[in-house]
Design an enzyme around this catalytic site. Structure first.
Site, PDB file in Angstrom:
ATOM      1  N   ASP A  66      -8.858  -5.694  -5.623  1.00  0.00           N
ATOM      2  CA  ASP A  66      -8.255  -4.709  -4.873  1.00  0.00           C
ATOM      3  C   ASP A  66      -9.443  -3.554  -5.349  1.00  0.00           C
ATOM      4  O   ASP A  66      -8.793  -2.681  -6.318  1.00  0.00           O
ATOM      5  CB  ASP A  66      -6.957  -4.498  -4.937  1.00  0.00           C
ATOM      6  CG  ASP A  66      -6.591  -3.127  -3.902  1.00  0.00           C
ATOM      7  OD1 ASP A  66      -7.239  -2.808  -3.137  1.00  0.00           O
ATOM      8  OD2 ASP A  66      -5.127  -3.321  -3.598  1.00  0.00           O
ATOM      9  N   HIS A  71      -7.022  -6.152  -1.244  1.00  0.00           N
ATOM     10  CA  HIS A  71      -5.981  -5.198  -0.923  1.00  0.00           C
ATOM     11  C   HIS A  71      -4.759  -5.978  -0.601  1.00  0.00           C
ATOM     12  O   HIS A  71      -5.059  -6.673   0.800  1.00  0.00           O
ATOM     13  CB  HIS A  71      -6.228  -4.175  -0.096  1.00  0.00           C
ATOM     14  CG  HIS A  71      -5.335  -3.079  -0.113  1.00  0.00           C
ATOM     15  ND1 HIS A  71      -4.563  -2.406  -1.049  1.00  0.00           N
ATOM     16  CD2 HIS A  71      -4.865  -2.264   0.976  1.00  0.00           C
ATOM     17  CE1 HIS A  71      -4.102  -1.594  -0.653  1.00  0.00           C
ATOM     18  NE2 HIS A  71      -3.703  -1.474   0.743  1.00  0.00           N
ATOM     19  N   SER A 113       0.758  -1.162  -0.066  1.00  0.00           N
ATOM     20  CA  SER A 113       0.040  -0.017   0.087  1.00  0.00           C
ATOM     21  C   SER A 113       0.718   1.329   0.019  1.00  0.00           C
ATOM     22  O   SER A 113       1.499   1.444  -0.771  1.00  0.00           O
ATOM     23  CB  SER A 113      -0.892   0.004   1.218  1.00  0.00           C
ATOM     24  OG  SER A 113      -2.191   0.784   0.988  1.00  0.00           O
TER      25      SER A 113
END
Length: 608
Positions: free
Chosen positions: A327, A358, A211
């Site tokens: 995601d 994710h 991320s």
């Protein structure tokens, strides 16, 4: 006298035992192996320092210094051993803001309406020196790597200000890598003059993270810094515009309605409290507030400066991308766009996609080989062979299927046309049928995309479906919608879902089981994402945009459905219901990337 040649397996064993006795890295099957002498955490040397950068973002007239921690085997001190580095940087290591009512932008308003000010929560820094984070350490230190962490600017004990994608977030990790290679200065304290040297490293660095932590390796790589040899970004945000906007439309990341750059700034701003007022004034309340333009959603200089695709020219690090096709937070286009650009530049590239949400790293063996090859120089052929590794439906994430590239080189776009069968439904067909006329839908955010996909009929969406598939159909790449529509108002959201029907209603099923792809656009941006203008009610406009990339095998017995609606309760602004969209069916098409092209599509739907 006879000469005896030891078999290779014996030589390899002898080398490995010798290497372990000498407490040196050793390798098997192209991977760095655990060295017993490096395993005991009690023997690790753990220190921290501050690396001087080339920028001053907290306004004190001095170059900002980044807080860095180091974890290394004791042999780098006692035996003069020099090792490469695995490095992770993050704005999250020192804690984040608490949940506070009003900290997100209100989304229940008309498109382009003025918004009220949001509430700004404050972060209380957590963590005790010298440890910034324990991530990566147990994995890589026993295998002969040094592990570094750093807090990004304006977070934790790092000086400066967060900018959420600004240049300092690229230059900060660059400075750390420069320090590892003797080109920047490190100090024992935030403001002191006692220097720290990185005499224990070869200077070769690999970066990884998930991320935001996966964004920073790419940010560092775009500087072209010497020493950064390889990166493995996992679900990275590669463009803040593509994270918070979509084709001119103000769009939230999945699960975070109303989030934007200023919200994320507050969420991570855990740095020196005495500097926060300055940082807030200069960055959050001026640069960010003036740049994000929630009124139009247009792409501008602010967003261009936070799009790493624009900064890739100096990049030379080997790139191994990882992402999930489902995601809906950091959407899969983020990895796709950078992967394709790096490939075109001739950089060493691989991409790993799975079918989940994710996060989700590649199989560890592949990561190990990537770093082993580029940081230790071991020949293991990881840079050769298939470029794309895709986890097939129902397979374990550790068991991806290799393909020559992504999208699948055998995929060809198939143009599907709309054929009306009733008021708000119809067929997707490869054959064009003239004079289908128009169909209308009424905007109402109270009906979710999930609900609209399952309703037998609804005035709030249009639904077009292929015939039932008689054979599996493999899609790989980007689908594209070309639509001609008119709005009853000056502005309207446009949302599109591609789904697999019938819907899986098992109690354990996830919504993503039926999602093929999604896309959103602001109808006012029919010309481009940089320019929007109010619509003339009743006038038809042509709009084209790509949906999110996907690689999915739609099983026989299913139908591919195209759902067209207006406001998406999970992602868009939510104006008062009632806007009417009229779609010209004759001038609207869906292009889908079919492995095997039109021939495979016709075979799957039994067309002759």
């Amino acid at each position: 006298m006879k000469k005896y040649v030891l078999p290779l397996i014996v030589l390899a064993y002898t080398f490995s035992v010798s290497a372990q006795e000498k407490a040196e890295p050793w390798f098997k099957d192209g991977e760095a192996q655990i060295v017993p002498a490096f395993e005991d955490a009690k023997d690790w040397i753990r220190t921290d320092l501050w690396v001087e950068t080339t920028f001053d973002t907290d306004g004190d007239g001095k170059p900002d210094r980044m807080h860095v921690d180091v974890t290394r085997p004791k042999q780098t001190e006692t035996d003069g051993l020099k090792l490469p580095v695995v490095y992770e940087s993050s704005p999250y290591f020192a804690g984040v803001a608490p949940e506070v009512e009003g900290a997100f932008h209100e989304v229940h308003h008309e498109i382009g309406a003025l918004e009220k000010e949001i509430v700004h929560p404050s972060v209380t820094r957590r963590g005790e020196r010298p440890i910034i984070s324990n991530s990566q350490i147990k994995t890589w230190v026993p295998r002969g790597y040094i592990v570094l962490h750093s807090s990004s600017p304006g977070t934790g004990l790092s000086q400066g200000s967060p900018t959420v994608g600004g240049d300092n977030e690229s230059l900060a990790p660059k400075a750390v890598i420069d320090w590892l290679n003797g080109r920047a200065k490190g100090y024992t304290t935030p403001y002191g003059t006692e220097e720290v040297k990185a005499y224990w490293t070869t200077g070769k660095v690999g970066m990884t993270g998930t991320s935001y932590n996966g964004t920073i390796p790419l940010a560092a790589a775009t500087t072209g810094v010497e020493g950064l040899e390889a990166i493995i970004p996992i679900a990275p945000n590669t463009s803040y515009y593509h994270y918070y906007r979509s084709n001119g439309l103000v769009r939230s990341p999945g699960g975070y309605l109303g989030e934007d750059v200023d919200v994320l700034y507050d969420f991570i701003h855990s740095g020196d409290e005495s500097k926060r007022a300055h940082n807030n004034k200069v960055y959050r309340d001026t640069e960010i507030k003036n740049g994000i333009d929630r009124k139009t959603g247009d792409y501008n200089e602010f967003w261009a400066g936070r799009d790493y695709l624009n900064d890739m020219k100096p990049m030379k690090a080997a790139l191994f991308m990882s992402h999930g096709f489902n995601d809906w937070n950091v959407m899969p286009e983020h990895s796709y766009r950078i992967y394709k650009a790096a490939e075109e530049m001739g950089l060493p590239v691989k991409i790993y996609y799975h079918q989940k949400g994710h996060g989700g790293p590649p199989p560890f063996s592949m990561m190990n080989k990537w770093f082993t090859h580029y940081l230790f120089g071991i020949e293991n052929d990881i840079e050769k062979g298939p470029k794309a590794w895709i986890v097939r439906e129902n397979d374990d994430n550790g068991n991806p299927t290799p393909y020559a590239d992504y999208p699948n080189p055998d995929a060809k776009n198939v143009m599907l046309h709309l054929k009306a069968t009733s008021k708000n439904e119809g067929m997707l067909t490869a054959e064009k049928t003239k004079k289908q006329g128009t169909q209308t839908l009424v905007d109402d955010y109270n009906f979710s995309g999930e609900a609209l996909s399952q309703l037998e009929s609804s005035k709030n969406r249009l639904l077009f479906m292929t015939p039932i598939l008689k054979e599996d159909l493999h899609l790989s790449g980007l689908s594209k919608l070309n639509i001609k529509l008119a709005s009853s108002k000056l502005a309207a959201n446009l949302s599109v879902w591609m789904v697999s029907l019938p819907w899986n209603t098992d109690k354990d099923a996830k919504i993503t089981d039926n999602i093929i792809s999604r896309g959103w656009a602001d109808t006012q941006n029919y010309k481009s994402i940089t320019e929007s203008e109010p619509l003339i009610p009743g006038k038809f406009y042509d709009i084209s945009f790509d949906l999110q990339p996907d690689d999915q095998i739609i099983p026989a017995g299913q139908q591919i459905g195209l759902v067209i609606f207006s406001s998406d309760s999970q992602f868009t602004l939510l104006p008062e219901p009632g806007t009417i969209l009229t779609v010209d069916l004759d001038e609207t098409t869906l292009e889908i990337p079919v492995v095997g092209g039109k021939k495979a599509f016709k075979k799957a739907v039994q067309m002759h």
